[in-house]
Design a protein around this motif. Sequence first.
Motif, short mmCIF file in Angstrom:
data_model
loop_
_atom_site.label_atom_id
_atom_site.label_comp_id
_atom_site.label_asym_id
_atom_site.label_seq_id
_atom_site.Cartn_x
_atom_site.Cartn_y
_atom_site.Cartn_z
N LEU A 336 0.83 -1.21 0.00
CA LEU A 336 0.00 0.00 0.00
C LEU A 336 0.86 1.26 0.00
CD1 LEU A 336 -2.72 -1.05 2.62
CD2 LEU A 336 -3.06 -0.80 0.15
N SER A 337 2.03 1.19 0.61
CA SER A 337 2.85 2.40 0.79
C SER A 337 3.44 2.93 -0.50
CB SER A 337 3.99 2.10 1.77
OG SER A 337 4.90 1.15 1.24
N SER A 338 3.34 2.18 -1.60
CA SER A 338 3.87 2.68 -2.87
C SER A 338 2.92 3.65 -3.56
CB SER A 338 4.18 1.50 -3.81
OG SER A 338 2.99 0.82 -4.15
N ALA A 339 1.71 3.76 -3.05
CA ALA A 339 0.75 4.71 -3.63
C ALA A 339 0.93 6.08 -2.98
CB ALA A 339 -0.68 4.20 -3.41
N ASP A 340 1.28 7.06 -3.77
CA ASP A 340 1.54 8.39 -3.22
C ASP A 340 0.32 8.95 -2.49
OD1 ASP A 340 4.11 8.37 -4.20
OD2 ASP A 340 3.61 9.44 -6.04
N GLU A 341 -0.87 8.64 -2.99
CA GLU A 341 -2.08 9.17 -2.38
C GLU A 341 -2.30 8.65 -0.96
OE1 GLU A 341 -2.78 8.84 -6.83
OE2 GLU A 341 -1.78 7.71 -5.23
N LEU A 342 -1.73 7.50 -0.64
CA LEU A 342 -1.95 6.90 0.68
C LEU A 342 -0.85 7.24 1.68
CD1 LEU A 342 -3.17 3.31 -0.30
CD2 LEU A 342 -4.52 5.40 0.03
N LYS A 343 0.25 7.79 1.21
CA LYS A 343 1.39 8.02 2.09
C LYS A 343 1.07 8.94 3.27
CE LYS A 343 4.91 6.90 -1.30
NZ LYS A 343 5.97 7.38 -2.21
N PRO A 344 0.39 10.07 3.07
CA PRO A 344 0.08 10.92 4.23
C PRO A 344 -0.71 10.19 5.31
CG PRO A 344 -0.28 12.13 2.19
CD PRO A 344 -0.04 10.71 1.80
N LYS A 345 -1.71 9.42 4.89
CA LYS A 345 -2.52 8.70 5.88
C LYS A 345 -1.73 7.60 6.56
CE LYS A 345 -7.07 6.63 6.54
NZ LYS A 345 -8.40 6.38 5.93
N LEU A 346 -0.89 6.90 5.79
CA LEU A 346 -0.09 5.83 6.37
C LEU A 346 0.95 6.40 7.34
CD1 LEU A 346 0.49 3.56 3.23
CD2 LEU A 346 -0.94 3.06 5.23
N ILE A 347 1.51 7.54 7.01
CA ILE A 347 2.48 8.16 7.93
C ILE A 347 1.78 8.61 9.20
CG2 ILE A 347 3.91 10.22 8.24
CD1 ILE A 347 4.85 9.88 5.37
N LYS A 348 0.60 9.12 9.08
CA LYS A 348 -0.13 9.60 10.26
C LYS A 348 -0.63 8.45 11.13
CE LYS A 348 -4.14 12.38 11.62
NZ LYS A 348 -5.29 13.21 11.14
N ASN A 349 -1.16 7.40 10.50
CA ASN A 349 -1.83 6.35 11.27
C ASN A 349 -1.01 5.07 11.42
OD1 ASN A 349 -4.12 8.00 11.47
ND2 ASN A 349 -4.91 7.29 9.53
N ALA A 350 -0.31 4.65 10.37
CA ALA A 350 0.40 3.37 10.43
C ALA A 350 1.82 3.51 10.97
CB ALA A 350 0.44 2.74 9.04
N MET A 351 2.51 4.56 10.61
CA MET A 351 3.91 4.70 11.03
C MET A 351 4.10 4.63 12.54
SD MET A 351 6.61 7.82 10.37
CE MET A 351 5.64 8.91 11.44
N PRO A 352 3.29 5.33 13.35
CA PRO A 352 3.49 5.24 14.80
C PRO A 352 3.36 3.82 15.33
CG PRO A 352 2.08 7.11 14.26
CD PRO A 352 2.24 6.32 13.00
N LEU A 353 2.36 3.07 14.84
CA LEU A 353 2.17 1.70 15.31
C LEU A 353 3.32 0.81 14.84
CD1 LEU A 353 0.47 -0.50 16.66
CD2 LEU A 353 -0.69 -0.83 14.46
N LEU A 354 3.71 0.93 13.57
CA LEU A 354 4.80 0.11 13.05
C LEU A 354 6.10 0.39 13.80
CD1 LEU A 354 4.08 0.41 9.21
CD2 LEU A 354 3.74 -1.61 10.65
N THR A 355 6.34 1.64 14.12
CA THR A 355 7.56 1.98 14.85
C THR A 355 7.51 1.45 16.27
OG1 THR A 355 7.81 4.00 13.52
CG2 THR A 355 9.03 3.89 15.60
N GLU A 356 6.40 1.68 16.93
CA GLU A 356 6.27 1.29 18.33
C GLU A 356 6.20 -0.22 18.53
OE1 GLU A 356 3.02 1.81 21.97
OE2 GLU A 356 2.85 3.02 20.16
N SER A 357 5.52 -0.92 17.62
CA SER A 357 5.29 -2.35 17.83
C SER A 357 6.27 -3.25 17.09
CB SER A 357 3.87 -2.72 17.41
OG SER A 357 3.68 -2.49 16.02
#
Length: 703
Positions: A336-357
């Motif tokens: 999913l992260s290769s889609a430019d349109e989804l990157k802002p949402k993934l950075i906001k919502n997915a990145m914190p969880l991926l980093t923390e967990s």
Amino acid sequence: MTAEPIRSALGTVSTEDTSLVLPSDKKQRTGQQRVLEQVNTIKRSKSKMVKNDSISSPTTPASATEYSEPKFQFSPTKLNDTLFKFSSSNMTSSHSRMTGRSLSVRNTVRRQTQNSQWESQMNWNAQSQSNGMRRGGSDPALNKAGGTITQQSKTRSSTVRYNRATGQSMRLQENNLPASTSQSQIASIKPSLSQSQTITKVTTTKNKSEALRASGAEGSIPNITLQEAVEYLSHSDISHQLCGASFIQHQTFTEDRAKQEVCRLGGIPALIQLLKCDNPQLQQIAAAALRNLVFKDKNNKLEVERCEGIEAILTLLRNTKIIETQKQLTGLFWNLSSADELKPKLIKNAMPLLTESVVVPYNFWTDSNTNKHTDPEVFYNTTGCLRNLSCASEQERRSMRSCPRLINSLMTYVKTQMERGDPDDKSVENCVCILHNLSYQLEKEAPDHFKQFSVLDEKPNENTNKKSLFSPKSTKTQKEFNFPAMAKEDPEGVDWLYNQKSLQMYLFLLGLSRNEATLEACCGALQNLTASKSHLSTLMSQSIIQKPHGLSGISHLLISGNPGLQKTAMSLVGNMSRVSSLRGIMAKEILPNVSAVLSAVTPNMVKSDSTIATACRVMNTLMLAEPDTGKKRINTKLVDSLSMLSSNVLFDTARKSAGILLWSMWGQKDIQNALKKQGMNKDTFINAITASAYEEATRMNGH
């Protein structure tokens, strides 16, 4: 991001001063090729380590598969989606990697790691040393991962995409690792010891109900249509749901057209609903099917987001303890992260969880995460996702830089793998590409970190303000700066991106790694840090050259056979050559390889136009600064090559730079005398073509 002003043909650096790694969907192998490669390479293992590391390690080019991307990048050289296929409900992983974290390993092939003594040589507290001589960018990925070729990535195809508007290079990466093998090959794969499910085969029968009843027995794929499979997803019977999801997973692996058909039939929202069910096996298959559906299919990626799939994926990843499910979910995020349109949402919502967990627990043990088991493949998928996200916009890069402990964890992982003698680890590539991308326009985007920077020596370098196309010998005086943050013993977060230890790490990797994507990302990070015309970039250039083997470690990359790596290394050298006090030492180390590059130019090298133009500029700058060194590198072969290049209209930029370089050679008296001694005449250097290039450069410089 604003573009760097275009420089004249005699500029000391190309217009691509900074770079990102960018992920890419290009040049991916077919599904059949991926299956065959997987069968030849996959190994399963189970570790006794508390962290439950269980991934097989690639050992030869045959074991390398294309992953997701540069996009870095690096930088983005240049892999983003991962493709999985399960033939049955056992969730057999198609790829497992072994790292040095395992204390004991069974049923796997150990990767030969180079027996180096770099751990003892690695001085992480090393400060800048006076004069010695001493990855490269990425777009992916930025990034979709960058593709370069090494022992473990030689079969990987890659593409570097350069954004001419911003002067950045991005590497795109696709992770097309299959989720499983085809039916006929399943017998050659041993399932993971951690798997509780048994391998099942569904027999092909004429009767649909018989097929469903046979799903628990040994057989083949059920004889149903995609429409029926999608309908099964909403069936009240779980066996129908398992059958439908498995069939979709299989079909979307073997047939790209099946992806669009499943989306048209409404299969994506139905699969997302299955992520919310209570059956772990069904969750795994649904995640794997979605992973295949979004592979190299932008519309399906956006459909997942429209159906609130990102929230469902995050919820399941947060709650599941099943490693196979975690692998599918993080692989899905990578795609999913290769889609430019989804990157802002993934950075906001997915990145914190991926980093923390995932990212932090994998590198740091704390009281709060000692019970968390992070699989190496989960970490690899996660860093692949973050690699793609790091090539987003300025605001997204700022968010990633400020993510707690993210940069610390990436640095720790790279350092650890280097100390273990495994610098070619695939996750190292991802981590370095992320660091490369986060260093892009760092001085501009993180100004608060450079407030303590000051210049101790304000003596102006000679010729700084002289507007002459033929710069005379430069001063040997070196500016002195005060920047305590660069020498911090315990850097945190963004401080790591410009710390002396990071520079040393990049330079060590340039000598250790055979992975060209890692090498390009290292060069790209250094390129970004030396890109501006500020005093900070001057300090970074000085620091690189003062490191042991700093310049020599970069010089050999100028003649690399990998175009992306060569271009990034040449741009880095171009940036550093702007510092007049460094030109003397650079001329001795750099001119031999730069002249070799220019001597070997052929008409079919048009795609390397920008690299060749930068080489001409670098040679012009260093030759005029050190004519005694420069004239030793000039011979008939070089002059003939430059003459051919200057008249070839296919080389839009390089031909002008070559013409000016020829003009400069004859315009420097010492060099002119050397040329005459070799029997060369003025007409080769001063003619209508070179005069036109010279006049255009003069106009651009405002003379």
